[in-house]
Design an enzyme around this catalytic site. Structure first.
Site, PDB file in Angstrom:
ATOM      1  N   ASP A  53      35.886  21.656  47.208  1.00 56.27           N
ATOM      2  CA  ASP A  53      35.068  21.715  45.982  1.00 56.27           C
ATOM      3  C   ASP A  53      34.498  20.324  45.670  1.00 56.27           C
ATOM      4  O   ASP A  53      33.746  20.150  44.721  1.00 56.27           O
ATOM      5  CB  ASP A  53      35.848  22.314  44.805  1.00 56.27           C
ATOM      6  N   SER A  54      34.823  19.343  46.531  1.00 53.94           N
ATOM      7  CA  SER A  54      34.137  18.040  46.477  1.00 53.94           C
ATOM      8  C   SER A  54      32.632  18.246  46.638  1.00 53.94           C
ATOM      9  O   SER A  54      31.836  17.367  46.306  1.00 53.94           O
ATOM     10  CB  SER A  54      34.657  17.111  47.583  1.00 53.94           C
ATOM     11  N   ASP A  92      38.197  25.936  49.552  1.00 54.20           N
ATOM     12  CA  ASP A  92      38.838  25.503  48.303  1.00 54.20           C
ATOM     13  C   ASP A  92      38.640  26.569  47.236  1.00 54.20           C
ATOM     14  O   ASP A  92      37.543  27.127  47.094  1.00 54.20           O
ATOM     15  CB  ASP A  92      38.145  24.220  47.811  1.00 54.20           C
ATOM     16  N   LYS A 122      42.671  26.918  49.745  1.00 55.62           N
ATOM     17  CA  LYS A 122      43.445  25.779  49.218  1.00 55.62           C
ATOM     18  C   LYS A 122      43.352  25.808  47.705  1.00 55.62           C
ATOM     19  O   LYS A 122      42.297  26.157  47.150  1.00 55.62           O
ATOM     20  CB  LYS A 122      42.884  24.459  49.761  1.00 55.62           C
ATOM     21  N   GLU A 124      44.961  23.666  43.937  1.00 51.79           N
ATOM     22  CA  GLU A 124      45.584  22.424  43.446  1.00 51.79           C
ATOM     23  C   GLU A 124      46.715  22.729  42.466  1.00 51.79           C
ATOM     24  O   GLU A 124      46.614  23.654  41.667  1.00 51.79           O
ATOM     25  CB  GLU A 124      44.526  21.576  42.715  1.00 51.79           C
ATOM     26  N   GLU A 191      47.285  13.785  47.825  1.00 45.95           N
ATOM     27  CA  GLU A 191      46.142  12.926  47.492  1.00 45.95           C
ATOM     28  C   GLU A 191      46.552  11.807  46.549  1.00 45.95           C
ATOM     29  O   GLU A 191      47.169  12.049  45.498  1.00 45.95           O
ATOM     30  CB  GLU A 191      45.013  13.767  46.847  1.00 45.95           C
TER      31      GLU A 191
END
Ligand code: KIV
Length: 274
Positions: A53-54, A92, A122, A124, A191
């Site tokens: 999602d960057s 993501d 993925k 978070e 991270e």
């Protein structure tokens, strides 16, 4: 160099990553958002392509990853899948797509997998996402976890800052990592945490850790492809190594083109048709 050996060509699965950790081999992961980059990254032998999602920041130009939607992820992942043959493609889950309830998380993950062709997702977070991770992994969806600096919580964290420096915070990240493994994650992104903490978590876990700003003791590394290529001359974080200066190269090429168009050097007669 891209090797044409059978071993190199074998399709990467989540099981291969676990086996790599057992053999002490490092896992290489990079982000991609389109078919052209995916094809080149895949050809270079990278094991995992993350449609991060960057993309909200480097592709869409936002200041955070928060505006990214499930539709954006599906669109970009489907493009990446068309370019990648060997690499494992991980999509993501964007902000808001897994926090509401475990059922909602499963619904969104299944939609991403069906509509984009992603082979894993993925998400978070630690303790607060365990139920969602369990629901997905019990339904056959491979899940990669992500702890430490979790950019979707940027406003809660007060910025993109290193996490887990204080003993209590470090302990919490370590407990979250173990709990995510227990919940069924096949791998974990670490991270922006201290190197020693990343090393400890890596030896605690049977699943591979993939670091970004977490030092050399992780089982693998990930970077955003635009960062590795030096596409933004303003972005110079300590954790980053730029392997190219494409910002300069691209601007230079565009300036050359513009000059040649203006002075009539391009197109030449040989660039046209009789
Ligand atoms: O969104 C992303 O690209 C990521 C990686 C940097 C791990 O989450």
């Amino acid at each position: 160099m891209y090797s044409s050996t059978k071993k190199r060509k074998k399709k990467i699965t989540t099981h291969c990553l676990r086996a790599m950790k057992e053999r002490g081999e490092r896992v290489v992961m990079l982000t991609a958002y389109d078919a052209t980059f995916a094809r080149l990254i895949d050809r270079a032998g990278v094991e995992v392509i993350l449609v991060g999602d960057s993309l909200g920041m480097v592709f869409q130009g936002h200041r955070s990853t928060l505006p990214v939607t499930v539709e954006h992820i599906i669109y970009h992942t489907a493009a990446v899948k068309r370019g990648a043959k060997r690499a494992l493609v991980v999509a993501d889950m964007p902000f808001g797509s897994y926090q509401v309830s475990p059922d909602d998380a499963l619904r969104n993950a299944a939609r991403i997998m069906k509509e984009s062709g992603a082979e894993a997702v993925k998400l978070e977070g630690g303790a607060r996402v365990l139920e969602a991770v369990r629901r997905m992994t019990e339904s056959g969806i491979p899940v990669m976890g992500h702890v430490g600096l979790t950019p979707q919580s940027v406003h809660q964290l007060g910025g993109h800052k290193i996490q887990g420096r204080e003993e209590r915070a470090g302990r919490q990240i370590r407990e979250d990592a173990l709990a995510l493994q227990e919940a069924g994650c096949f791998s974990l992104v670490l991270e922006a945490i201290p190197q020693a903490l990343a090393g400890t978590i890596t030896s605690d876990l049977a699943i591979p850790t993939i670091g970004i700003g977490a030092g050399p003791d992780c089982d693998g590394q990930v970077l955003v492809i635009y960062d590795l290529l030096g596409m933004d001359e303003r972005f110079e974080p300590q954790f980053l190594k730029k392997y190219e200066d494409l910002a300069g190269t691209i601007s230079g090429a565009v300036q050359n083109y513009a000059e040649e168009v203006r002075d009539g050097a391009f197109p030449a007669r040989e660039n046209g048709f009789e």
